[in-house]
Motif scaffolding. Structure first.
Motif, PDB file in Angstrom:
ATOM      1  N   ARG A   1     -49.318   9.669  14.461  1.00 28.51           N
ATOM      2  CA  ARG A   1     -49.519   9.561  15.909  1.00 28.51           C
ATOM      3  C   ARG A   1     -48.577  10.511  16.652  1.00 28.51           C
ATOM      4  O   ARG A   1     -47.360  10.363  16.581  1.00 28.51           O
ATOM      5  CB  ARG A   1     -49.243   8.124  16.349  1.00 28.51           C
ATOM      6  CG  ARG A   1     -49.527   7.851  17.795  1.00 28.51           C
ATOM      7  CD  ARG A   1     -49.200   6.411  18.132  1.00 28.51           C
ATOM      8  NE  ARG A   1     -49.675   6.056  19.444  1.00 28.51           N
ATOM      9  CZ  ARG A   1     -49.395   4.921  20.051  1.00 28.51           C
ATOM     10  NH1 ARG A   1     -48.656   4.007  19.440  1.00 28.51           N
ATOM     11  NH2 ARG A   1     -49.844   4.672  21.259  1.00 28.51           N
ATOM     12  N   PRO A   2     -49.146  11.474  17.403  1.00 29.47           N
ATOM     13  CA  PRO A   2     -48.276  12.355  18.187  1.00 29.47           C
ATOM     14  C   PRO A   2     -47.723  11.610  19.395  1.00 29.47           C
ATOM     15  O   PRO A   2     -48.428  10.806  20.016  1.00 29.47           O
ATOM     16  CB  PRO A   2     -49.216  13.486  18.623  1.00 29.47           C
ATOM     17  CG  PRO A   2     -50.566  12.853  18.670  1.00 29.47           C
ATOM     18  CD  PRO A   2     -50.564  11.806  17.585  1.00 29.47           C
TER      19      PRO A   2
ATOM     20  N   GLU B   1     -48.692   9.038  24.350  1.00 30.60           N
ATOM     21  CA  GLU B   1     -49.494   9.815  23.403  1.00 30.60           C
ATOM     22  C   GLU B   1     -50.214  10.887  24.214  1.00 30.60           C
ATOM     23  O   GLU B   1     -50.933  10.562  25.169  1.00 30.60           O
ATOM     24  CB  GLU B   1     -50.485   8.906  22.684  1.00 30.60           C
ATOM     25  CG  GLU B   1     -51.166   9.576  21.531  1.00 30.60           C
ATOM     26  CD  GLU B   1     -51.947   8.611  20.652  1.00 30.60           C
ATOM     27  OE1 GLU B   1     -52.800   9.109  19.900  1.00 30.60           O
ATOM     28  OE2 GLU B   1     -51.723   7.392  20.718  1.00 30.60           O
ATOM     29  N   PRO B   2     -50.011  12.163  23.883  1.00 34.41           N
ATOM     30  CA  PRO B   2     -50.629  13.216  24.695  1.00 34.41           C
ATOM     31  C   PRO B   2     -52.157  13.167  24.637  1.00 34.41           C
ATOM     32  O   PRO B   2     -52.732  12.888  23.590  1.00 34.41           O
ATOM     33  CB  PRO B   2     -50.090  14.513  24.083  1.00 34.41           C
ATOM     34  CG  PRO B   2     -49.568  14.150  22.741  1.00 34.41           C
ATOM     35  CD  PRO B   2     -49.221  12.696  22.787  1.00 34.41           C
ATOM     36  N   ASP B   3     -52.769  13.440  25.772  1.00 33.21           N
ATOM     37  CA  ASP B   3     -54.221  13.449  25.905  1.00 33.21           C
ATOM     38  C   ASP B   3     -54.750  14.789  25.383  1.00 33.21           C
ATOM     39  O   ASP B   3     -54.405  15.837  25.932  1.00 33.21           O
ATOM     40  CB  ASP B   3     -54.584  13.268  27.377  1.00 33.21           C
ATOM     41  CG  ASP B   3     -56.072  13.246  27.644  1.00 33.21           C
ATOM     42  OD1 ASP B   3     -56.872  13.598  26.747  1.00 33.21           O
ATOM     43  OD2 ASP B   3     -56.449  12.884  28.767  1.00 33.21           O
ATOM     44  N   PRO B   4     -55.581  14.779  24.345  1.00 34.92           N
ATOM     45  CA  PRO B   4     -56.109  16.041  23.805  1.00 34.92           C
ATOM     46  C   PRO B   4     -56.872  16.883  24.831  1.00 34.92           C
ATOM     47  O   PRO B   4     -56.968  18.095  24.688  1.00 34.92           O
ATOM     48  CB  PRO B   4     -57.041  15.601  22.676  1.00 34.92           C
ATOM     49  CG  PRO B   4     -56.627  14.211  22.339  1.00 34.92           C
ATOM     50  CD  PRO B   4     -56.048  13.629  23.602  1.00 34.92           C
ATOM     51  N   ALA B   5     -57.378  16.249  25.895  1.00 32.92           N
ATOM     52  CA  ALA B   5     -58.096  16.992  26.936  1.00 32.92           C
ATOM     53  C   ALA B   5     -57.139  17.787  27.817  1.00 32.92           C
ATOM     54  O   ALA B   5     -57.558  18.700  28.523  1.00 32.92           O
ATOM     55  CB  ALA B   5     -58.927  16.044  27.792  1.00 32.92           C
ATOM     56  N   GLN B   6     -55.841  17.451  27.782  1.00 36.84           N
ATOM     57  CA  GLN B   6     -54.869  18.112  28.638  1.00 36.84           C
ATOM     58  C   GLN B   6     -53.903  19.011  27.874  1.00 36.84           C
ATOM     59  O   GLN B   6     -53.106  19.724  28.482  1.00 36.84           O
ATOM     60  CB  GLN B   6     -54.060  17.066  29.412  1.00 36.84           C
ATOM     61  CG  GLN B   6     -54.907  16.254  30.350  1.00 36.84           C
ATOM     62  CD  GLN B   6     -54.090  15.189  31.073  1.00 36.84           C
ATOM     63  OE1 GLN B   6     -52.920  14.980  30.795  1.00 36.84           O
ATOM     64  NE2 GLN B   6     -54.721  14.518  32.018  1.00 36.84           N
ATOM     65  N   TRP B   7     -53.980  18.966  26.536  1.00 36.54           N
ATOM     66  CA  TRP B   7     -53.019  19.702  25.706  1.00 36.54           C
ATOM     67  C   TRP B   7     -53.737  20.507  24.635  1.00 36.54           C
ATOM     68  O   TRP B   7     -54.832  20.162  24.209  1.00 36.54           O
ATOM     69  CB  TRP B   7     -52.040  18.724  25.042  1.00 36.54           C
ATOM     70  CG  TRP B   7     -51.129  18.082  26.028  1.00 36.54           C
ATOM     71  CD1 TRP B   7     -51.353  16.932  26.735  1.00 36.54           C
ATOM     72  CD2 TRP B   7     -49.881  18.588  26.474  1.00 36.54           C
ATOM     73  NE1 TRP B   7     -50.310  16.687  27.578  1.00 36.54           N
ATOM     74  CE2 TRP B   7     -49.380  17.679  27.432  1.00 36.54           C
ATOM     75  CE3 TRP B   7     -49.114  19.704  26.149  1.00 36.54           C
ATOM     76  CZ2 TRP B   7     -48.165  17.869  28.077  1.00 36.54           C
ATOM     77  CZ3 TRP B   7     -47.891  19.882  26.774  1.00 36.54           C
ATOM     78  CH2 TRP B   7     -47.432  18.980  27.734  1.00 36.54           C
TER      79      TRP B   7
END
Length: 91
Positions: free
Chosen positions: A54-55, A75-81
């Motif tokens: 888990r990042p 947890e970073p949002d893949p849509a924003q990173w």
């Protein structure tokens, strides 16, 4: 290193299902992805680490007294990173 958690941080961690053990695991390896040198009262940074697979992004500040203040964890949002969670995507 002494970790200090703000009350707001603990609340958000609970809501996000992130434990202090997760934070410690993520801080044990990883890297700074952004620096915030003008933050007050202490400069802070954004750290990327992993708790298992888990990042986690952790914003923290180190004090002159040797404490690490954990400001927020998420947890970073893949849509924003980017796919490696190190670069913000432009909107």
């Amino acid at each position: 290193m002494i970790y200090k958690y703000r009350q707001h941080t603990i609340k958000r961690m609970f809501e996000r299902g992130i434990t202090q053990a997760d934070v410690q695991a993520a801080l044990s390896s990883g890297r700074i992805v952004e620096n915030y040198p003008t933050d007050y009262p202490f400069p802070s940074c954004l750290w990327l680490g992993y708790a298992g697979n888990r990042p986690l992004h952790i914003v923290y500040a180190d004090t002159p007294q040797g404490e690490r203040i954990i400001i927020t964890v998420y947890e970073p949002d893949p849509a924003q990173w980017s796919t490696d969670f190190t670069t913000r995507l432009k909107p």
